[in-house]
Scaffold this motif. Structure first.
Motif, PDB file in Angstrom:
ATOM      1  N   ALA A   1       0.861  -3.404  -7.799  1.00 48.46           N
ATOM      2  CA  ALA A   1       0.906  -3.188  -6.357  1.00 48.46           C
ATOM      3  C   ALA A   1      -0.093  -4.053  -5.606  1.00 48.46           C
ATOM      4  O   ALA A   1       0.193  -4.555  -4.515  1.00 48.46           O
ATOM      5  CB  ALA A   1       0.654  -1.707  -6.047  1.00 48.46           C
ATOM      6  N   ARG A   2      -1.266  -4.253  -6.166  1.00 50.16           N
ATOM      7  CA  ARG A   2      -2.299  -5.018  -5.463  1.00 50.16           C
ATOM      8  C   ARG A   2      -2.058  -6.531  -5.533  1.00 50.16           C
ATOM      9  O   ARG A   2      -2.642  -7.284  -4.740  1.00 50.16           O
ATOM     10  CB  ARG A   2      -3.685  -4.684  -6.037  1.00 50.16           C
ATOM     11  CG  ARG A   2      -4.192  -3.317  -5.572  1.00 50.16           C
ATOM     12  CD  ARG A   2      -5.536  -2.955  -6.176  1.00 50.16           C
ATOM     13  NE  ARG A   2      -6.600  -3.884  -5.836  1.00 50.16           N
ATOM     14  CZ  ARG A   2      -7.293  -3.855  -4.698  1.00 50.16           C
ATOM     15  NH1 ARG A   2      -6.999  -2.959  -3.757  1.00 50.16           N
ATOM     16  NH2 ARG A   2      -8.276  -4.717  -4.498  1.00 50.16           N
TER      17      ARG A   2
ATOM     18  N   ASP B   1      -1.686   8.950  -8.678  1.00 48.66           N
ATOM     19  CA  ASP B   1      -2.048   9.371  -7.327  1.00 48.66           C
ATOM     20  C   ASP B   1      -3.484   9.862  -7.403  1.00 48.66           C
ATOM     21  O   ASP B   1      -3.747  11.034  -7.657  1.00 48.66           O
ATOM     22  CB  ASP B   1      -1.113  10.468  -6.820  1.00 48.66           C
ATOM     23  CG  ASP B   1      -1.390  10.846  -5.365  1.00 48.66           C
ATOM     24  OD1 ASP B   1      -2.417  10.392  -4.820  1.00 48.66           O
ATOM     25  OD2 ASP B   1      -0.597  11.590  -4.784  1.00 48.66           O
TER      26      ASP B   1
ATOM     27  N   ARG C   1       4.175  -1.788  -1.863  1.00 45.07           N
ATOM     28  CA  ARG C   1       4.013  -3.152  -2.380  1.00 45.07           C
ATOM     29  C   ARG C   1       4.736  -3.355  -3.707  1.00 45.07           C
ATOM     30  O   ARG C   1       4.764  -4.472  -4.226  1.00 45.07           O
ATOM     31  CB  ARG C   1       2.524  -3.466  -2.563  1.00 45.07           C
ATOM     32  CG  ARG C   1       1.707  -3.415  -1.281  1.00 45.07           C
ATOM     33  CD  ARG C   1       0.280  -3.812  -1.566  1.00 45.07           C
ATOM     34  NE  ARG C   1      -0.581  -3.678  -0.406  1.00 45.07           N
ATOM     35  CZ  ARG C   1      -1.884  -3.959  -0.404  1.00 45.07           C
ATOM     36  NH1 ARG C   1      -2.457  -4.383  -1.528  1.00 45.07           N
ATOM     37  NH2 ARG C   1      -2.597  -3.816   0.685  1.00 45.07           N
TER      38      ARG C   1
ATOM     39  N   ASP D   1      -0.516   5.417  -2.579  1.00 50.06           N
ATOM     40  CA  ASP D   1      -0.716   4.971  -1.204  1.00 50.06           C
ATOM     41  C   ASP D   1      -0.204   3.554  -0.962  1.00 50.06           C
ATOM     42  O   ASP D   1       0.161   3.218   0.156  1.00 50.06           O
ATOM     43  CB  ASP D   1      -2.201   5.038  -0.836  1.00 50.06           C
ATOM     44  CG  ASP D   1      -2.606   6.412  -0.335  1.00 50.06           C
ATOM     45  OD1 ASP D   1      -1.946   6.924   0.589  1.00 50.06           O
ATOM     46  OD2 ASP D   1      -3.573   6.991  -0.870  1.00 50.06           O
ATOM     47  N   ILE D   2      -0.219   2.721  -1.996  1.00 51.30           N
ATOM     48  CA  ILE D   2       0.206   1.326  -1.819  1.00 51.30           C
ATOM     49  C   ILE D   2       1.529   1.057  -2.531  1.00 51.30           C
ATOM     50  O   ILE D   2       1.865  -0.084  -2.851  1.00 51.30           O
ATOM     51  CB  ILE D   2      -0.887   0.340  -2.302  1.00 51.30           C
ATOM     52  CG1 ILE D   2      -1.265   0.585  -3.766  1.00 51.30           C
ATOM     53  CG2 ILE D   2      -2.124   0.453  -1.421  1.00 51.30           C
ATOM     54  CD1 ILE D   2      -2.273  -0.432  -4.313  1.00 51.30           C
TER      55      ILE D   2
ATOM     56  N   ARG E   1      -7.822   4.645  -0.901  1.00 54.03           N
ATOM     57  CA  ARG E   1      -6.386   4.455  -0.665  1.00 54.03           C
ATOM     58  C   ARG E   1      -5.941   3.062  -1.103  1.00 54.03           C
ATOM     59  O   ARG E   1      -4.801   2.885  -1.547  1.00 54.03           O
ATOM     60  CB  ARG E   1      -6.058   4.727   0.799  1.00 54.03           C
ATOM     61  CG  ARG E   1      -6.314   6.185   1.173  1.00 54.03           C
ATOM     62  CD  ARG E   1      -5.642   6.608   2.448  1.00 54.03           C
ATOM     63  NE  ARG E   1      -5.902   8.025   2.716  1.00 54.03           N
ATOM     64  CZ  ARG E   1      -5.298   9.047   2.126  1.00 54.03           C
ATOM     65  NH1 ARG E   1      -4.355   8.800   1.216  1.00 54.03           N
ATOM     66  NH2 ARG E   1      -5.592  10.288   2.420  1.00 54.03           N
ATOM     67  N   ALA E   2      -6.811   2.084  -1.004  1.00 52.71           N
ATOM     68  CA  ALA E   2      -6.473   0.733  -1.449  1.00 52.71           C
ATOM     69  C   ALA E   2      -6.365   0.636  -2.967  1.00 52.71           C
ATOM     70  O   ALA E   2      -5.832  -0.345  -3.489  1.00 52.71           O
ATOM     71  CB  ALA E   2      -7.514  -0.261  -0.948  1.00 52.71           C
ATOM     72  N   HIS E   3      -6.877   1.662  -3.671  1.00 54.83           N
ATOM     73  CA  HIS E   3      -6.812   1.685  -5.139  1.00 54.83           C
ATOM     74  C   HIS E   3      -6.001   2.880  -5.636  1.00 54.83           C
ATOM     75  O   HIS E   3      -6.155   3.300  -6.791  1.00 54.83           O
ATOM     76  CB  HIS E   3      -8.220   1.726  -5.728  1.00 54.83           C
ATOM     77  CG  HIS E   3      -8.990   0.466  -5.498  1.00 54.83           C
ATOM     78  ND1 HIS E   3      -9.713   0.228  -4.346  1.00 54.83           N
ATOM     79  CD2 HIS E   3      -9.120  -0.656  -6.261  1.00 54.83           C
ATOM     80  CE1 HIS E   3     -10.269  -0.959  -4.419  1.00 54.83           C
ATOM     81  NE2 HIS E   3      -9.923  -1.528  -5.565  1.00 54.83           N
ATOM     82  N   ASN E   4      -5.138   3.397  -4.785  1.00 53.91           N
ATOM     83  CA  ASN E   4      -4.292   4.524  -5.150  1.00 53.91           C
ATOM     84  C   ASN E   4      -2.838   4.065  -5.185  1.00 53.91           C
ATOM     85  O   ASN E   4      -2.256   3.769  -4.146  1.00 53.91           O
ATOM     86  CB  ASN E   4      -4.461   5.660  -4.134  1.00 53.91           C
ATOM     87  CG  ASN E   4      -3.637   6.890  -4.504  1.00 53.91           C
ATOM     88  OD1 ASN E   4      -3.057   6.963  -5.594  1.00 53.91           O
ATOM     89  ND2 ASN E   4      -3.584   7.849  -3.594  1.00 53.91           N
ATOM     90  N   PRO E   5      -2.241   3.978  -6.379  1.00 55.88           N
ATOM     91  CA  PRO E   5      -0.854   3.504  -6.446  1.00 55.88           C
ATOM     92  C   PRO E   5       0.099   4.249  -5.515  1.00 55.88           C
ATOM     93  O   PRO E   5       1.020   3.641  -4.956  1.00 55.88           O
ATOM     94  CB  PRO E   5      -0.489   3.716  -7.917  1.00 55.88           C
ATOM     95  CG  PRO E   5      -1.791   3.576  -8.638  1.00 55.88           C
ATOM     96  CD  PRO E   5      -2.812   4.204  -7.723  1.00 55.88           C
TER      97      PRO E   5
END
Length: 322
Positions: free
Chosen positions: A174-175, A191, A241, A237-238, A231-235
């Motif tokens: 995702a990132r 999560d 992507r 939440d992202i 949240r930027a490291h929570n699958p």
């Protein structure tokens, strides 16, 4: 010993010997990371020791090389990144599964990097100071560039992992949109804020339960005060992507299954089950296809080995090797 017998014996022994320094790749990452040692620990199995600026120390990665691989080959091979879980290391998948046999006839480089006992596949916040450990940078920049520059790894990749490695698989996919063709998570806490309520003292089930005693505020900060980092490291939440990535998620429900287990509910796997279902629900809300498998089973290697076998056709198909 006759010359013929001696030659046959050497042919068996040489692949197990440490690689000579002269044969070591001279590829360097943009950060200056480089391989400082290679050791052939079994047929097709090469351990790299990497001097990593991102980590501020040397780190390890294990490769399973495909049939016909050569450093001097005029071609590249796609890569399967296979991430280990918490309180474990880069040897885990070859130690506890038949991944070497599974991949023996497939044209793929299997990349199994060290991810730390509780590294969470992230560059740590460190109370706002940053710095090491920077696991994401070590993997996605340094190791990737070294493999592509010196070990004939191509630009087609898939990723999978168990437990903490399941988090890492979905997190990296995702990132880094476009980096991976497919991602699979087995018993991953997908999560990281599942069950967290603003103002409470918990940091989500995954970090707290998977690695008790770890100072999780070093990793992503406080889940309320540094909510953006969490949240930027929570699958979950992202998850948006992940569109275009082939996805597979599997988890047991914590009960003893056909491959054995404890005579009581495994709390780690039961929590992973809740995480997996929450993540899959979020992905489906976004209209992104995902394959899921939920079953009677616990947080243990026999189940992860089985799920890797079941995910393997999808992973290889995403690389055009199906």
């Amino acid at each position: 010993m006759t010359p013929a017998v001696l030659s046959a014996a050497l042919a068996l022994i040489v692949p197990l010997l440490p690689a000579a320094s002269a044969d070591r790749s001279t590829a360097r990452a943009s950060t200056g990371a480089e391989v400082v040692a290679e050791t052939a620990v079994a047929p097709r199995t090469l351990d790299l020791t990497i001097d990593s600026p991102a980590m501020g120390r040397t780190e390890k990665a294990r490769l399973l090389l495909p049939p016909g691989w050569s450093r001097n080959a005029g071609r590249t091979w796609p890569a399967l990144w296979l991430l280990h879980g918490g309180v474990d290391g880069y040897e885990a998948w070859t130690r506890d599964t038949d991944v070497a046999e599974l991949t023996a006839r497939t044209g793929v480089i299997v990349v199994m990097p060290n991810g730390g006992r509780c590294g969470n596949y992230s560059d740590w916040w460190n109370y706002g100071d940053g710095g090491s450990p920077q696991w994401e940078t070590f993997h996605m920049t340094e190791l990737r560039q070294i493999l592509e520059g010196g070990y004939n790894a191509g630009e087609k990749r898939v990723i999978a992992g168990n437990s903490m490695g399941g988090l890492g698989a979905m997190l990296y996919a995702a990132r880094f949109p476009g980096m991976f063709e497919a991602a699979a998570a087995f018993s991953g806490y997908l999560d990281t804020l599942h069950g967290h309520e603003p103002g409470d003292d918990s940091t989500g089930w995954g970090p707290a339960l998977a690695c008790p005693g770890t100072d999780w505020r070093r990793v992503w900060g406080d889940p309320d005060d540094q909510a953006a980092i969490w949240r930027a490291h929570n699958p979950a939440d992202i998850a948006g992507r992940l569109r275009g990535v082939r996805l597979r998620v599997a988890s047991g429900n914590g009960e003893a299954g056909p491959l054995g287990g404890m005579p009581f509910t495994d709390p780690v796997e039961a929590a992973a089950y809740d995480n997996a279902r929450a993540f899959a629900g979020r992905v489906r809300e976004l209209g992104i296809p995902i394959t899921t498998r939920f079953f009677d089973g616990q947080h243990d290697w026999p189940y992860w080995e089985r799920e890797l076998h079941r995910a393997y056709p999808m992973l290889m198909g995403a690389l055009g090797l199906g």
